[in-house]
Design a protein around this motif. Structure first.
Motif: not given
Length: 949
Positions: A428, A450, A452-453, A480, A513, A515
């Motif tokens: 992202k 981003r 993630k997880n 998120d 997530d 950022y």
């Protein structure tokens, strides 16, 4: 006359009756055999199917819906709607019909020669008997022998079948050199030599010698060389850029494991899953370097995930080839064409390895950081301080996989920089890129990325490693979504170096997530350029004990340990639960075409043969290692026994060390292989030194290696061991032997790879400008096992003698004989240099004060080698040659050999006396000295010196 006719008539009648009787007997015998003699599927039927049928009707393809690879497939309906093999009825079996047709368009095998009548008859008998299936011998568990025999009894039994006899025991000097080179890769110590030869090489003295060699620290160095080929060990990463890798602690671990006589089952378990042992030590982690020896690709533009997967596949293939002598790599794209392994079973096995933390990043994380002893003490202080306050690692061990005890993250961050997320995995991206697609995340102004997880449960800070040399920036963390809640915001200071920082935030819960956003106000004159680079980020709890006395001191020590640079070696480290990967079948081996998802499992055929229930299927790498070393596993013990045998005798009991499957060579002594395998597991408890001792104490090993005409005619390859081994020394043995006899061998052990002399221009490292820098002092003369190994440019002289490139697992070195090998030992500057040192030793003899004596011979006053007493000079040279020969072969030189060497000396000396420029080029002070170097080099190149006789 009538009497003669009557006599002939009677004889004719008797002869005819005899023919009838013999014919009836043959028919009855054949009929009985056809009806009752059981056909063995594995040894009789399977070879026919593999040779003629399976290329069209097997794992790769099954034409007409017919496959003879697996039992259930062979008897299933084909495209015609009925099976091609009807058990008990060969006449109704389509397979037999197609094999016997005359029409070449119908007859099988199509467009190939027909099966022979005997082969068709055998298949008919097999079907008539119900077509019983069977398993290949190597996939059946090793059974305890009903009648136990010694090695020599097994060998003698086979020799008698061939109408042959074994050879007499080799002479003491031959045995001394042979067993020493085999066990430690060097000559024995002077005291060992004198003691053994003084005892005449008696059996008792020989056993004592063997025990002393097995106890030598040189033992581990020799046997590590064998294992490092299997482990594809190198000091570089491989592929095009082939940058440096600090892998040498793994090599040292292997040497120590052999010297400590680590049981082989433990040796395997630690390399497969040392990181999953309860409370693993540094050595346990270092052992997993076995699987981090796989290559990584730093070339710009490459896909990290592609090469991560390639590395995982390499680990699977290596595990099977090195430890289980199986060509499991064939199953990547389709079911095995010859052996009982299905396509999806490859990926089920891969699932055991698919969740390690490594991701083909340039930094090769995770690493075991090589802390100094002082840093280790500081770490123990920090951990002790935390434990006093109720935090830190708990002593009972046995934690759930992937779950860290409270405070244990501190140790893992300091030792491994884990748990961390590599910046190359960011997505992202807005106004940001992954440098070179695989180098790391870099931001311009007003950038977003981003991760993630991310497991944020209980975390209160983000530690990150980054570079930024532009002031005025701000980093913001959101959860998120790009406009999600802000959990932290911090200014980013400019500093022209990579560094660590910590960003604190309120304690978080769950998986999110994350950022990361960056913004700064650039100067009017600045271009919108990249301003900040990320290496990795890690969300962890706050350092514990903030309200306790001593917190500031403990935290300062912790932060210094974390941020001080020390090199590290790549290791295995399991993914946390939030980053677990799913594993899918790759259709036709293409990772971009995913098939069904699979869970970790071992091949069903082996599970069934081992009588292991599916409910007892290994669940992780540690349980997998236990399954591999289970005495019921049919492959691991056989593979090791076969490999050790090959190291001593030159050829394995199964010649194809890489393949014990149906396409591999048949064992020459199957019962011997199985009995030694049983003994290794049950009697010796995986003790390698005990097994090696049994092998070298056998009369079979101690035989004279000279060959008779009968042996050459009946057994040219010595597969029945009617004589002792006679093979060329390995690349490592040759170099080490020359180092030792020249008096230059360094016995220094362990540490980074060394760089002995090699010509300029061998290395080409455009990516990093690395150069081969010849080591100084004794490091130039260390054993071959310590030589720096660059995959794209291995040490040339060792490659010429069949050394492995170590790009992938190398289960067997195929010996070659080429002119280049003679050029190496005769002309390579390293070997000429060692010959010069050997010549100096020959001149000094047993006095051994080589560093103090002059290089020219007696009577040589610099006048082109003029001699005051030619006869005395010649006798001295003879004595020096005799002494040198004894150092090499522990025996006296033959008269004709001495005469040849003296002739060589005279010719060389005359040449150098007549050509002073050649003498100058040879860098020797006198013609005598140069001639002695030529003679020393010739001695080192004698057949009996290059070859293990």
């Amino acid at each position: 006359m009538q009497r003669l006719i009557r006599s002939n008539k009677k004889a004719f009648i008797l002869a005819a009756a005899l023919v009838v009787i013999l014919s009836l007997s043959w028919v009855i015998s054949r009929s009985a055999r056809d009806r009752g003699a059981p056909v063995d599927f594995s040894t009789e039927v399977k070879p026919i199917l593999n040779k003629h049928c399976i290329s069209c009707h097997g794992g790769v393809k099954a034409k007409a819906g017919f496959s003879v690879l697996f039992e259930e497939e062979a008897f299933s309906p084909t495209e015609s709607g009925k099976p091609a093999i009807i058990k008990g009825d060969p006449d109704a079996s389509e397979m037999i019909r197609r094999l016997t047709l005359d029409d070449p368009e119908e007859r099988m095998p199509y467009e190939h020669d027909p099966l022979s009548p005997d082969e068709i008859a055998l298949l008919r008998r097999w079907i008539k008997q119900g077509a019983p299936w069977g398993d290949h011998w190597a996939y059946l568990p090793v059974k305890e022998p009903k009648e136990k025999k010694s090695i020599d009894q097994h060998i003698q039994q086979e020799l008698e079948k061939q109408g042959m006899k074994g050879s007499q025991r080799a002479e003491a000097p031959v045995l001394l050199r042979r067993v020493s080179l085999d066990l430690i890769g060097l000559y024995p110590e002077k005291e060992q030599t004198e003691k053994f030869l003084k005892a005449g090489g008696s059996p008792a003295a020989y056993e004592e010698l063997v025990d002393s060699l097995l106890a030598s620290p040189r033992f581990g160095e020799k046997w590590a060389s064998m294992w490092l080929d299997l482990a594809r060990y190198a000091d570089t990463k491989g592929y095009e850029s082939d940058g440096h890798r600090d892998a040498w602690p793994y090599r040292d671990w292997v040497i120590k494991a052999f010297n400590q006589n680590m049981p082989y089952d433990q040796f395997i378990k630690e390399q497969m899953a040392g990181d999953l042992l309860p409370n693993p030590t540094d050595d346990n982690y270092i052992a997993t370097g076995f699987h981090r020896n796989s290559m990584t690709n730093d070339e710009g533009g490459t896909d990290n995930e592609e090469f991560r997967v390639a590395a995982v596949m390499d680990r699977i293939n290596t595990s099977w080839e090195a430890i289980m002598s199986t060509t499991f790599s064939c199953v990547q794209c389709h079911s095995h064409p010859y052996d009982p392994f299905k396509h999806d079973e490859y990926y089920k096995f891969l699932a055991y390895f698919n969740n390690t933390r490594d991701e083909d990043v340039p930094g090769e994380y995770p690493l075991l950081r090589r802390l100094t002893p002082e840093m280790d003490k500081e770490l123990e202080y920090v951990m002790g301080w935390m434990q006093e306050g109720g935090n830190g690692r708990k002593e009972n061990g046995g934690k759930e996989e992937g779950v860290k005890e409270d405070g244990e993250w501190v140790r893992d961050m300091i030792k491994f920089y884990q748990p961390a997320v590599n910046s190359t995995t960011a997505d992202k991206l807005d106004n940001a890129v992954i440098a070179n697609m695989n180098g790391g995340l870099i931001f311009k102004n007003k950038s977003t990325a981003r991760f993630k997880n991310i497991d944020m449960e209980g975390t209160e800070q983000m530690i990150w490693q980054f570079y930024c040399n532009k002031p005025g920036g701000t980093l913001t963390l959101r959860l998120d979504t790009p406009d999600g809640p802000v959990i932290a915001k911090t200014p980013v200071q400019a500093k022209d170096q990579w560094r660590f920082e910590s960003i604190s935030f309120a304690k978080q819960q769950g998986v999110h997530d994350l950022y990361i956003q960056y913004e700064r106000t650039p100067l009017a004159s600045e271009k919108d350029d990249f301003t900040i680079s990320f290496n990795w980020v890690s969300c962890v709890p706050a350092f514990p004990g903030k309200d306790r006395p001593g917190y500031a001191d403990a935290y300062q020590r912790y932060w210094k340990l974390l941020t001080t640079y020390v090199p590290g070696m790549p290791i295995l480290y399991e993914n946390p639960a939030s980053l677990k990967r799913s594993t899918h079948v790759f259709e036709r081996g293409n990772r971009l075409t995913l098939g069904a998802e699979v869970k970790p499992a071992v091949p069903a055929s082996l599970l069934h043969n081992m009588q292991v229930k599916e409910t007892d299927m290994p669940k992780n790498r540690l349980e997998l290692a236990a399954w591999m070393t289970d005495p019921r596993n049919p492959l691991v013990s056989r593979t090791l026994v076969n490999r050790l045998w090959e190291q001593l005798f030159g050829t394995g009991l199964v010649e194809t060390l890489e393949d014990m499957g149906t396409q591999g060579a048949n064992p020459t002594h199957h019962q011997l292989l199985d009995e030694l395998s049983w003994k290794l597991m049950h009697d010796y408890k995986w003790n390698i030194k005990k097994l090696l001792k049994e092998l070298v104490l056998s009369a079979t090993y101690q035989q004279d290696s000279r060959v008779t005409k009968e042996q050459l005619d009946k057994d040219a390859a010595n597969k029945y061991y009617s004589r002792g081994p006679r093979i060329r020394l390995s690349a490592e043995q040759l170099r080490d032997q020359h180092l030792q006899v020249s008096g230059k061998l360094s016995t220094k052990m362990y540490g980074p790879g060394v760089m002995p002399w090699q010509p300029e221009g061998i290395w080409l490292s455009p990516y990093n400008g690395a150069r081969w820098t010849t080591s100084e002092g004794e490091d130039r003369y260390r054993r071959a096992v310590y030589t720096y190994w660059k995959r794209t440019a291995p040490y040339p002289s060792m490659i010429n003698f069949d050394g492995a490139q170590r790009v992938v697992c190398n289960a067997r070195r195929i010996r070659t004989n080429t002119p280049l090998q003679a050029l190496v030992t005769l002309n390579d500057s390293v070997y000429v240099d060692l010959a010069a040192h050997f010549a100096k030793r020959m001149e000094n003899g047993d006095k051994g004060d080589e560093g103090e004596r002059r290089r020219h011979g007696p009577g040589d006053k610099g006048d082109k080698g003029g001699m005051e007493d030619g006869g005395k000079e010649e006798r001295k040279v003879e004595e020096q040659i005799k002494w040198g020969y004894r150092q090499l072969l522990f025996s006296e030189i033959k008269e004709e050999q001495l005469k040849a060497m003296m002739g060589l000396y005279a010719k060389a000396r005359a040449t150098y006396e007549a050509n002073p420029k050649e003498l100058e080029a040879f860098r020797q002070p006198t013609a005598h000295a140069a001639a002695m170097v030529v003679v020393a080099n010739a001695l080192l190149n004698l057949d009996e010196v290059i070859v293990k006789n």
